[in-house]
Motif scaffolding. Structure first.
Motif, short mmCIF file in Angstrom:
data_model
loop_
_atom_site.label_atom_id
_atom_site.label_comp_id
_atom_site.label_asym_id
_atom_site.label_seq_id
_atom_site.Cartn_x
_atom_site.Cartn_y
_atom_site.Cartn_z
N ALA A 199 0.82 -1.21 0.00
CA ALA A 199 0.00 0.00 0.00
C ALA A 199 0.86 1.26 0.00
O ALA A 199 0.47 2.29 -0.55
CB ALA A 199 -0.93 -0.01 1.21
N HIS A 200 2.01 1.18 0.62
CA HIS A 200 2.90 2.34 0.68
C HIS A 200 4.33 1.91 0.36
O HIS A 200 4.76 0.80 0.70
CB HIS A 200 2.86 2.98 2.07
N GLY A 201 5.07 2.79 -0.28
CA GLY A 201 6.46 2.51 -0.61
C GLY A 201 6.62 1.81 -1.94
O GLY A 201 5.66 1.33 -2.54
N LYS B 117 5.71 1.30 -7.58
CA LYS B 117 4.80 1.58 -6.47
C LYS B 117 3.40 1.84 -7.03
O LYS B 117 3.22 2.12 -8.23
CB LYS B 117 5.27 2.78 -5.65
N ALA C 132 -0.81 7.12 -7.14
CA ALA C 132 -1.56 7.85 -6.11
C ALA C 132 -3.06 7.70 -6.31
O ALA C 132 -3.83 7.54 -5.36
CB ALA C 132 -1.15 9.33 -6.12
N THR D 159 -4.26 4.27 -5.14
CA THR D 159 -4.28 4.17 -3.69
C THR D 159 -5.49 4.92 -3.11
O THR D 159 -6.18 4.43 -2.22
CB THR D 159 -2.98 4.75 -3.11
N GLY E 185 -4.84 -1.11 -1.17
CA GLY E 185 -5.00 0.34 -1.12
C GLY E 185 -6.32 0.76 -0.56
O GLY E 185 -6.68 1.91 -0.63
#
Length: 378
Positions: free
Chosen positions: A321-323, A362, A365, A368, A376
């Motif tokens: 979800a992040h990174g 990744k 945006a 997500t 996400g």
């Protein structure tokens, strides 16, 4: 004429009277009731006291006057054997109506062939009134006749829904068709008589009683292809209609409500048995209609990720979800080869699902934020 007279003699649904009519014919039954006591062959199956009451009613009956009274309000009398008689009422056996007093222009038998009953609580909630009105208008728009009892609450809402859609509706009364009951529905019953049909077993001028309401419900059940119950307590006349429909082999349906509502308790009990849960007119028509009358498929919104093939979806789900992560880590998490993972990542990049940062990848945006990827927020 004999059958019209018998509607003043026999109460609705009296099976002993129905058996007399079936075995002897209406004319002979009236002859035996009107002859002097002790003359001719007696009618059997009831006490002398009850038979005496029948005789008093028979002598006082003036069928020609009743026929003139119903004609004065634009009505008529329909009995078995007439072209307009709905033959599905014969399923009631000896409890079949002796005849029906009908007010309105449409053809009763033709309308009954494609009809659904919508019944429910008199003291209904706003939810119940909304659902009944929605079912009434939805069925009418699909060419179905809405049948109910013209009572307050669910009945009235169903009739109004059908009338508002410019559709067909039938009110089955527990009194004479020239009477208005309940009084507060004077305008509604008048509109039904103009745009649809008002039907009853009782002759002109007769008043309703509690037992007549109960017996009226069997006619609603037999006349229609199925019965929908919208809000009903455990002790409810609407459930009597539903159980009559079940005994006759008709479809029985219920609209669920809150489990905390006593007004829906009877409906939920019905649904725990042989009743079928419905939520709109499409689902009712799918059950009672012809082959091919299917309700639309029900499903949630289609998200962009739902359109991905299985391998691409697996690769997308492997991203955190992040990174950002390297391609070989994505391949390991998704269970694919390095080349396969890289090809799918470029495909997902072109669709806007992922971003490339050097040798790492990744989630985009947008993906997500909208929850298109499982990790996400989907």
């Amino acid at each position: 004429m004999a059958r019209a007279a018998l509607t003043r003699v026999l109460e609705p649904g009296e099976e002993v009277g129905g058996r007399w009519v079936r075995e002897l014919g209406a004319v002979e039954v009236m002859r035996r009731l009107c002859c002097e006591e002790g003359e001719g062959e007696a009618l059997r199956g009831v006490s002398a006291y009850r038979l005496g009451g029948y005789r008093l009613r028979a002598v006082a009956a003036v069928p020609r006057r009743d026929l003139e009274a119903v004609a004065a309000v634009g009505g008529r009398f329909v009995c078995p054997g007439d072209q307009e008689w709905p033959r599905q009422l014969d399923d009631l056996g000896d409890a079949r109506p002796v005849g029906l007093w009908v007010r309105g222009r449409p053809h009763l038998r033709m309308w009954a062939l494609r009809s659904v009953a919508v019944v429910g609580a008199r003291a209904c909630t706003p939810y119940g009134a909304h659902m009944a009105g929605s079912l009434g208008s939805g069925l009418a728009e699909r060419g179905w006749v809405v049948v109910s009892g013209a009572a307050f609450g669910v009945d009235g809402a169903a009739h109004r829904g059908a009338l508002a859609a410019g559709g067909a509706t039938v009110a089955v009364l527990a009194c004479g068709v020239d009477q208005v009951y309940p009084r507060g529905h004077s305008e509604l019953i008048g509109r039904i008589a103009e745009q649809g049909l008002v039907v009853g077993e009782l002759p002109p001028g007769d008043h309703p009683t509690p037992s007549r309401f109960i017996m009226r419900n069997r006619v609603i059940a037999a006349l229609t292809r199925g019965t929908v119950v919208v809000e009903a307590e455990y002790r409810s006349g609407s459930l009597v209609t539903a159980r009559s429909a079940q005994r006759l082999g008709r479809f029985t349906m219920g609209v669920p409500g809150p489990v905390t509502s006593g007004l829906s308790a009877g409906v939920h009990e019905l649904l725990r048995g042989e009743g079928v849960l419905v939520s709109d007119a499409d689902e009712v028509v799918e059950l009672v209609g012809e082959i091919g009358d299917l309700a639309p498929d029900r499903r949630g919104p289609v998200l962009p990720r739902d359109l991905l093939d299985p391998v691409a979806a697996r690769v997308l789900e492997a991203l955190p979800a992040h990174g950002a992560v390297r391609g070989r880590d994505i391949a390991r998490e998704s269970g694919t080869s390095g080349d396969e993972a890289l090809g799918r990542l470029y495909e997902l990049h072109s669709l806007g699902f992922v971003e490339r940062h050097g040798d790492t990848w990744k989630l985009a945006a947008e993906a997500t934020r909208t929850g298109d990827a499982r990790r996400g927020g989907a």
